[in-house]
Design a protein around this motif. Structure first.
Motif, PDB file in Angstrom:
ATOM      1  N   LYS A 128      -4.843  -8.286 -13.369  1.00 35.29           N
ATOM      2  CA  LYS A 128      -3.673  -7.415 -13.332  1.00 35.29           C
ATOM      3  C   LYS A 128      -3.745  -6.459 -12.131  1.00 35.29           C
ATOM      4  CE  LYS A 128      -0.697  -4.880 -16.456  1.00 35.29           C
ATOM      5  NZ  LYS A 128      -0.433  -4.466 -17.818  1.00 35.29           N
ATOM      6  N   ALA A 129      -4.939  -5.941 -11.838  1.00 35.30           N
ATOM      7  CA  ALA A 129      -5.107  -5.048 -10.681  1.00 35.30           C
ATOM      8  C   ALA A 129      -4.822  -5.793  -9.379  1.00 35.30           C
ATOM      9  CB  ALA A 129      -6.514  -4.458 -10.665  1.00 35.30           C
ATOM     10  N   ALA A 130      -5.328  -7.002  -9.244  1.00 36.86           N
ATOM     11  CA  ALA A 130      -5.087  -7.787  -8.026  1.00 36.86           C
ATOM     12  C   ALA A 130      -3.603  -8.097  -7.867  1.00 36.86           C
ATOM     13  CB  ALA A 130      -5.911  -9.074  -8.058  1.00 36.86           C
ATOM     14  N   GLN A 131      -2.925  -8.367  -8.964  1.00 35.60           N
ATOM     15  CA  GLN A 131      -1.478  -8.622  -8.908  1.00 35.60           C
ATOM     16  C   GLN A 131      -0.714  -7.401  -8.401  1.00 35.60           C
ATOM     17  OE1 GLN A 131      -0.528  -9.960 -12.975  1.00 35.60           O
ATOM     18  NE2 GLN A 131       0.331 -11.791 -12.018  1.00 35.60           N
ATOM     19  N   LEU A 132      -1.035  -6.236  -8.946  1.00 34.05           N
ATOM     20  CA  LEU A 132      -0.339  -5.024  -8.522  1.00 34.05           C
ATOM     21  C   LEU A 132      -0.650  -4.712  -7.060  1.00 34.05           C
ATOM     22  CD1 LEU A 132       1.489  -2.617  -9.053  1.00 34.05           C
ATOM     23  CD2 LEU A 132      -0.540  -1.368  -9.866  1.00 34.05           C
ATOM     24  N   GLN A 133      -1.895  -4.846  -6.656  1.00 32.28           N
ATOM     25  CA  GLN A 133      -2.246  -4.595  -5.257  1.00 32.28           C
ATOM     26  C   GLN A 133      -1.432  -5.495  -4.333  1.00 32.28           C
ATOM     27  OE1 GLN A 133      -5.917  -6.128  -3.818  1.00 32.28           O
ATOM     28  NE2 GLN A 133      -6.032  -4.678  -2.107  1.00 32.28           N
ATOM     29  N   ALA A 134      -1.368  -6.782  -4.634  1.00 32.23           N
ATOM     30  CA  ALA A 134      -0.605  -7.729  -3.802  1.00 32.23           C
ATOM     31  C   ALA A 134       0.873  -7.357  -3.769  1.00 32.23           C
ATOM     32  CB  ALA A 134      -0.794  -9.147  -4.314  1.00 32.23           C
ATOM     33  N   GLN A 135       1.424  -6.994  -4.907  1.00 28.60           N
ATOM     34  CA  GLN A 135       2.837  -6.614  -4.991  1.00 28.60           C
ATOM     35  C   GLN A 135       3.126  -5.382  -4.128  1.00 28.60           C
ATOM     36  OE1 GLN A 135       4.083  -5.602  -8.987  1.00 28.60           O
ATOM     37  NE2 GLN A 135       5.787  -4.408  -8.228  1.00 28.60           N
ATOM     38  N   LEU A 136       2.297  -4.363  -4.231  1.00 27.02           N
ATOM     39  CA  LEU A 136       2.518  -3.126  -3.490  1.00 27.02           C
ATOM     40  C   LEU A 136       2.308  -3.313  -1.988  1.00 27.02           C
ATOM     41  CD1 LEU A 136       0.815  -0.568  -5.900  1.00 27.02           C
ATOM     42  CD2 LEU A 136       3.271  -0.923  -5.550  1.00 27.02           C
ATOM     43  N   LYS A 137       1.363  -4.189  -1.619  1.00 29.85           N
ATOM     44  CA  LYS A 137       1.077  -4.408  -0.198  1.00 29.85           C
ATOM     45  C   LYS A 137       2.217  -5.129   0.523  1.00 29.85           C
ATOM     46  CE  LYS A 137      -3.747  -4.112   0.791  1.00 29.85           C
ATOM     47  NZ  LYS A 137      -4.185  -4.195   2.145  1.00 29.85           N
ATOM     48  N   GLU A 138       3.044  -5.851  -0.220  1.00 28.83           N
ATOM     49  CA  GLU A 138       4.145  -6.593   0.408  1.00 28.83           C
ATOM     50  C   GLU A 138       5.062  -5.688   1.217  1.00 28.83           C
ATOM     51  OE1 GLU A 138       6.278  -8.793  -2.568  1.00 28.83           O
ATOM     52  OE2 GLU A 138       4.572 -10.102  -2.989  1.00 28.83           O
ATOM     53  N   THR A 139       5.269  -4.468   0.771  1.00 27.52           N
ATOM     54  CA  THR A 139       6.196  -3.561   1.455  1.00 27.52           C
ATOM     55  C   THR A 139       5.510  -2.300   1.981  1.00 27.52           C
ATOM     56  OG1 THR A 139       6.756  -2.503  -0.643  1.00 27.52           O
ATOM     57  CG2 THR A 139       8.173  -4.342   0.087  1.00 27.52           C
ATOM     58  N   PHE A 140       4.193  -2.271   1.975  1.00 22.60           N
ATOM     59  CA  PHE A 140       3.477  -1.052   2.359  1.00 22.60           C
ATOM     60  C   PHE A 140       3.457  -0.839   3.866  1.00 22.60           C
ATOM     61  CE2 PHE A 140      -0.420   1.113   3.716  1.00 22.60           C
ATOM     62  CZ  PHE A 140      -0.240   2.332   3.076  1.00 22.60           C
ATOM     63  N   THR A 141       3.719   0.384   4.269  1.00 27.77           N
ATOM     64  CA  THR A 141       3.459   0.857   5.626  1.00 27.77           C
ATOM     65  C   THR A 141       2.793   2.226   5.491  1.00 27.77           C
ATOM     66  OG1 THR A 141       5.665   1.827   5.789  1.00 27.77           O
ATOM     67  CG2 THR A 141       5.375  -0.360   6.738  1.00 27.77           C
ATOM     68  N   PRO A 142       1.809   2.524   6.338  1.00 33.01           N
ATOM     69  CA  PRO A 142       1.136   3.826   6.242  1.00 33.01           C
ATOM     70  C   PRO A 142       2.138   4.978   6.339  1.00 33.01           C
ATOM     71  CG  PRO A 142      -0.089   2.361   7.671  1.00 33.01           C
ATOM     72  CD  PRO A 142       1.216   1.680   7.375  1.00 33.01           C
ATOM     73  N   PHE A 143       1.813   6.065   5.648  1.00 32.73           N
ATOM     74  CA  PHE A 143       2.668   7.250   5.684  1.00 32.73           C
ATOM     75  C   PHE A 143       1.812   8.497   5.528  1.00 32.73           C
ATOM     76  CE2 PHE A 143       2.455   5.737   1.335  1.00 32.73           C
ATOM     77  CZ  PHE A 143       2.349   6.878   0.548  1.00 32.73           C
ATOM     78  N   ASP A 144       2.400   9.649   5.862  1.00 30.72           N
ATOM     79  CA  ASP A 144       1.667  10.911   5.838  1.00 30.72           C
ATOM     80  C   ASP A 144       2.033  11.745   4.617  1.00 30.72           C
ATOM     81  OD1 ASP A 144       0.422  10.321   8.255  1.00 30.72           O
ATOM     82  OD2 ASP A 144       1.997  11.284   9.435  1.00 30.72           O
ATOM     83  N   ILE A 145       1.033  12.471   4.116  1.00 28.41           N
ATOM     84  CA  ILE A 145       1.224  13.460   3.062  1.00 28.41           C
ATOM     85  C   ILE A 145       0.502  14.735   3.509  1.00 28.41           C
ATOM     86  CG2 ILE A 145       1.513  11.742   1.236  1.00 28.41           C
ATOM     87  CD1 ILE A 145      -1.383  12.279   0.380  1.00 28.41           C
ATOM     88  N   THR A 146       0.676  15.807   2.762  1.00 30.20           N
ATOM     89  CA  THR A 146       0.083  17.080   3.167  1.00 30.20           C
ATOM     90  C   THR A 146      -0.791  17.662   2.060  1.00 30.20           C
ATOM     91  OG1 THR A 146       2.003  17.531   4.550  1.00 30.20           O
ATOM     92  CG2 THR A 146       0.609  19.417   3.995  1.00 30.20           C
ATOM     93  N   ALA A 147      -2.038  17.992   2.416  1.00 30.46           N
ATOM     94  CA  ALA A 147      -2.938  18.704   1.510  1.00 30.46           C
ATOM     95  C   ALA A 147      -2.618  20.190   1.587  1.00 30.46           C
ATOM     96  CB  ALA A 147      -4.389  18.455   1.896  1.00 30.46           C
ATOM     97  N   THR A 148      -2.528  20.840   0.431  1.00 30.18           N
ATOM     98  CA  THR A 148      -2.099  22.237   0.386  1.00 30.18           C
ATOM     99  C   THR A 148      -3.117  23.186  -0.235  1.00 30.18           C
ATOM    100  OG1 THR A 148      -0.974  21.823  -1.710  1.00 30.18           O
ATOM    101  CG2 THR A 148       0.342  21.584   0.318  1.00 30.18           C
ATOM    102  N   GLY A 149      -4.257  22.681  -0.706  1.00 26.58           N
ATOM    103  CA  GLY A 149      -5.257  23.566  -1.298  1.00 26.58           C
ATOM    104  C   GLY A 149      -6.235  22.815  -2.177  1.00 26.58           C
ATOM    105  N   PHE A 150      -6.945  23.572  -2.995  1.00 25.80           N
ATOM    106  CA  PHE A 150      -7.907  23.025  -3.958  1.00 25.80           C
ATOM    107  C   PHE A 150      -7.449  23.363  -5.370  1.00 25.80           C
ATOM    108  CE2 PHE A 150     -10.573  24.552  -0.321  1.00 25.80           C
ATOM    109  CZ  PHE A 150     -10.916  23.317   0.199  1.00 25.80           C
ATOM    110  N   GLY A 151      -7.717  22.471  -6.305  1.00 23.61           N
ATOM    111  CA  GLY A 151      -7.505  22.742  -7.719  1.00 23.61           C
ATOM    112  C   GLY A 151      -8.829  22.653  -8.443  1.00 23.61           C
TER     113      GLY A 151
END
Length: 170
Positions: A128-151
């Motif tokens: 199931k994990a391999a299936q989801l990884q393959a599905q998500l990778k079909e349309t994946f392109t790298p993107f940026d997010i922002t770290a805002t602190g520690f919890g």
């Protein structure tokens, strides 16, 4: 204000809420409901002593910095789940500095080099994990997010209890 407490403390990297909303949606879709009692997160340290005053003091000190850009650069399967990995040289350096500061209290897992990731599926079969990884990778392109602190979080043998946040600032 951080309250010392007897439970072990987990330290996470806070990510901007708009960035985390997307990961939380994926987690709700793909994480088995019976085991999904946490929101998506990026763990920096898994087990620090809750009664050690130097922990919050150090996090406060290291939060005196600007928010940090991170690149989400891949999707990996780790056998029983799927996570998004991050490329973040500045975060790697920050983590090394925190490891040095927390050295007397680090367990083996927290002494390892940081492999930053955000898990969106766990506790499933490898198939199931391999299936989801393959599905998500079909349309994946790298993107940026922002770290805002520690919890900081108290570990409660499963669920976590929020303790405090140490937000980055200019």
């Amino acid at each position: 204000m951080f309250q010392l407490q007897p439970k072990p403390v987990i330290v996470t990297l806070e990510i901007s809420p708009s960035d985390m909303a997307w990961f939380n949606t994926l987690r709700e879709l793909h994480f088995p409901a019976h085991a999904n009692y946490l929101k998506a997160h990026l763990t920096l340290f898994y087990r620090l002593p809750g009664m050690e005053a130097a922990i919050p003091e150090t996090l406060q000190q290291y939060s005196q910095r600007a928010p940090m850009p991170l690149q989400v650069n891949d999707i990996v399967s780790f056998g029983t789940g799927v996570a998004y990995t991050l490329h973040a040289p500045a975060l790697q350096e920050l983590h090394k500095d925190l490891q040095a500061a927390f050295d007397p209290w680090l367990v083996r897992q927290d002494r390892q080099p940081l492999r930053p990731h955000i898990t969106i599926q766990n506790k499933v079969t490898a198939f199931k994990a391999a299936q989801l990884q393959a599905q998500l990778k079909e349309t994946f392109t790298p993107f940026d997010i922002t770290a805002t602190g520690f919890g900081t979080w108290a570990y409660l043998q499963g669920p976590w209890k929020a303790l405090d946040k140490f937000m980055f600032r200019e």
